[in-house]
Design an enzyme around this catalytic site. Sequence first.
Site, PDB file in Angstrom:
ATOM      1  N   SER A 608       1.275 -11.737  -4.142  1.00 32.36           N
ATOM      2  CA  SER A 608       2.450 -10.882  -4.242  1.00 32.36           C
ATOM      3  C   SER A 608       3.669 -11.618  -3.675  1.00 32.36           C
ATOM      4  CB  SER A 608       2.198  -9.560  -3.514  1.00 32.36           C
ATOM      5  OG  SER A 608       3.202  -8.621  -3.801  1.00 32.36           O
ATOM      6  N   ASP A 696      -2.187  -4.731 -13.152  1.00 35.87           N
ATOM      7  CA  ASP A 696      -1.211  -4.733 -12.065  1.00 35.87           C
ATOM      8  C   ASP A 696       0.087  -4.074 -12.525  1.00 35.87           C
ATOM      9  OD1 ASP A 696       0.441  -5.245  -9.917  1.00 35.87           O
ATOM     10  OD2 ASP A 696      -0.022  -7.375  -9.785  1.00 35.87           O
ATOM     11  N   HIS A 728      -3.042  -4.740  -8.486  1.00 42.02           N
ATOM     12  CA  HIS A 728      -2.280  -5.709  -7.700  1.00 42.02           C
ATOM     13  C   HIS A 728      -3.112  -6.366  -6.605  1.00 42.02           C
ATOM     14  CE1 HIS A 728       1.316  -7.634  -6.339  1.00 42.02           C
ATOM     15  NE2 HIS A 728       1.296  -7.052  -5.154  1.00 42.02           N
TER      16      HIS A 728
END
Length: 753
Positions: A608, A696, A728
Amino acid sequence: VPPRTEELSELYRELSQHPGLSAACLGPDLTTQYGGKYCSLYTEWSQRDLARAENIKFCRQYLLFHDGASIVYSGPVGTCSEIKGELLSRESPSGTLKAVLRKVPGKEKEKEKEKQFLEVWDQNRKVKSIDLTALDKHGSVCDDDHFGCLAWSHSETHLLYVAEKKRPKTESFFQSKAPELGTSDEDTGQPKKEDVPLKVGFTRPGTGGGWPGGCGADEAVPQGEQFVYHEDWGETLSTRSVPVLCILDIEGSSISVLEGIPEHLSPGQAFWSPEDTGVVFVGWWHEPFRLGLRYCTNRRSALFYVDLTGGKCELLSEDTKAVWSPRLSPDNCRIVYLENDVLGPHQQCSRLRMYDWYTKQTSTVLEAVPRQERSAFPGIYCGALPGMCWAADSRRILLDTAQRSHQDMFVVDTATGATTLLAADGPRGSWSVLTIDRDLLVARFSTPSCPPMLKVAVLPAAGHEAQAQWICLQDTPPVPGISWGIRTLQPPPEQEHPQYGGLDFDAILLRPTEGPTAQKPPLVVMPHGGPHSVFTAGWMLYPAALCRVGFAVLLVNYRGSLGFGQDSVASLPGNVGTQDVRDVQLCVERVLQEEALDASRVAVVGGSHGGFLACHLIGQFPDTYRACVVRNPVVNIASMVATTDIPDWCLTETGLPYAPDALPDPAQWTEMLHKSPIRYVDRVRVPVLLMLGEDDRRVPPKQGLEYYRALKARGVPTRLLWYPGNGHALAGVEAEADGFMNIALWLLKHLEC
């Protein structure tokens, strides 16, 4: 299978078997024939089952003998057993009943869908089993930790829960209709059976009064509505669109859907008001459109009360803030909850607020803390308060929060705002409150080298909390071969923030103490995601496993991380791609200078925003790193803004204002691109492994694909792993296990270990 691959898989299998401790519940006090008091402690754990490729839950029970001031004796009762199909469970206030929401697979021969049942257990038998799917009063029950709840009325006659609103049936414009045989209801002049409004004869718990609810008449099936888009609440909440509050009358086995909730709100985190007169809940605004909620404690929301006799909905808190985690005191007089400002950073230093039920006054117990001073209370940075957080005196509450790079437990006096560190004399690491009941306190403790263990204590009287005597109920020996420590770094003067000067930050360094690389191991750098998140000194599977493989692992809490004060959080928006990147690089260069590490073999791994930083680092400092692994990375903020469930993040972290009705102008698009790692792709030389979750919603996989294609076009060695059914976090058991193996093999290959 190559020997190294087999060794890695065995290592992962061994470490992944350490269970996580997820919940605890204390039973009522019982008295022995000799006058001593004891109670049961029910605990829930989760564990990865690699053979079944799923996370399993199991329970274990313990007995606690206590004298009100200390634990006299404690020990386990029997062995653990797997919990199957339980989505939610809650014991009644008296401890004599238990409610369970259970999922049951449909019958394969009849091609049935999965069903949900609400069960009530009494001592040693099941007294109610209600097929919610068959009743069809609502959609699936919310079992998530955001909207979901399962709350007993104080009278223990009703259950409150949250479910998805029932969607009306739809049909095609060209739906074939079977001809009706015999006399129709229209011919007789009688209404059809299903068109008779359902009268719900429920009474408010403990009274003879009724409340609005139930289901009205079924409407005619509309045509052309089959493909209408329904908004949802984003990452991990894609099945949540319009939650509703539901009540089960246990004796009558009947269900009502509460009316009176304003249509612009999505209710959740509900519980019964004092005397069962109504329901208190958090309502999230979903106009003009829904934004992702997971990990976003900055969404406009407020505390509400809906009266069950008249259906009136009343606002209890300010309606311009973000609130969550309301908790009612044992004396039913006060509600504490957490509060943030709306928009801005998704995670912030929160305020602790308290609403007095009888005076109708709201007070601030704790304000946000600008700077974390050594040994002082750091502020509140937590996703939720413990479900049971009040001491028996209905004055003190317990919470856990990040304190720099540790996670600690604090006692808060709601009358004075005084805070006390609870385990000040205990080992340093990561402490979490699981529950407190009648001042019996249950906690979880772990370190980077020690998986979670279960600890209990009696909360001392006010003013003496630091003297709590902890007993370990479920000990876990440390994993051999890992040492760890925390170091603090100060940015050089030229990298100080002009408005928030003097900020420092931390890093946690894990080192192998065994094996051929122990003297001078290669280094794996891991910045966290968020960016407003934090690594605390607790058990983490990937860093521990990589350390056991032979890597030193550097976990960097750059400026902007939680636990260091609100000023640190506020310093990062507008400076992503520079301040956070320089902090990580400074930390890497410092540990390479001061520790016995192999500076010629350094890799960076991140997910991320950690992937955003990893891609920046290999572009801005290509000579430092030899390999890179990124999981669902943010690569191009400008192209992400239109596809993510959190478009506000893209503008906020770039340093731009966000408004739902505003479109970025050309200068703002340029600024988003300027802060993105794709800008430095021409300078990347190291091999890159990308790991993307197909589902995601937070950082859509097209971000990673964009980077993959850019690297391939430039001849950079690149490999992409695509995980269907994963979001995610890439948290599926199979994806997590495969991810570790591929990360380890990639690093071993390209660092030439």
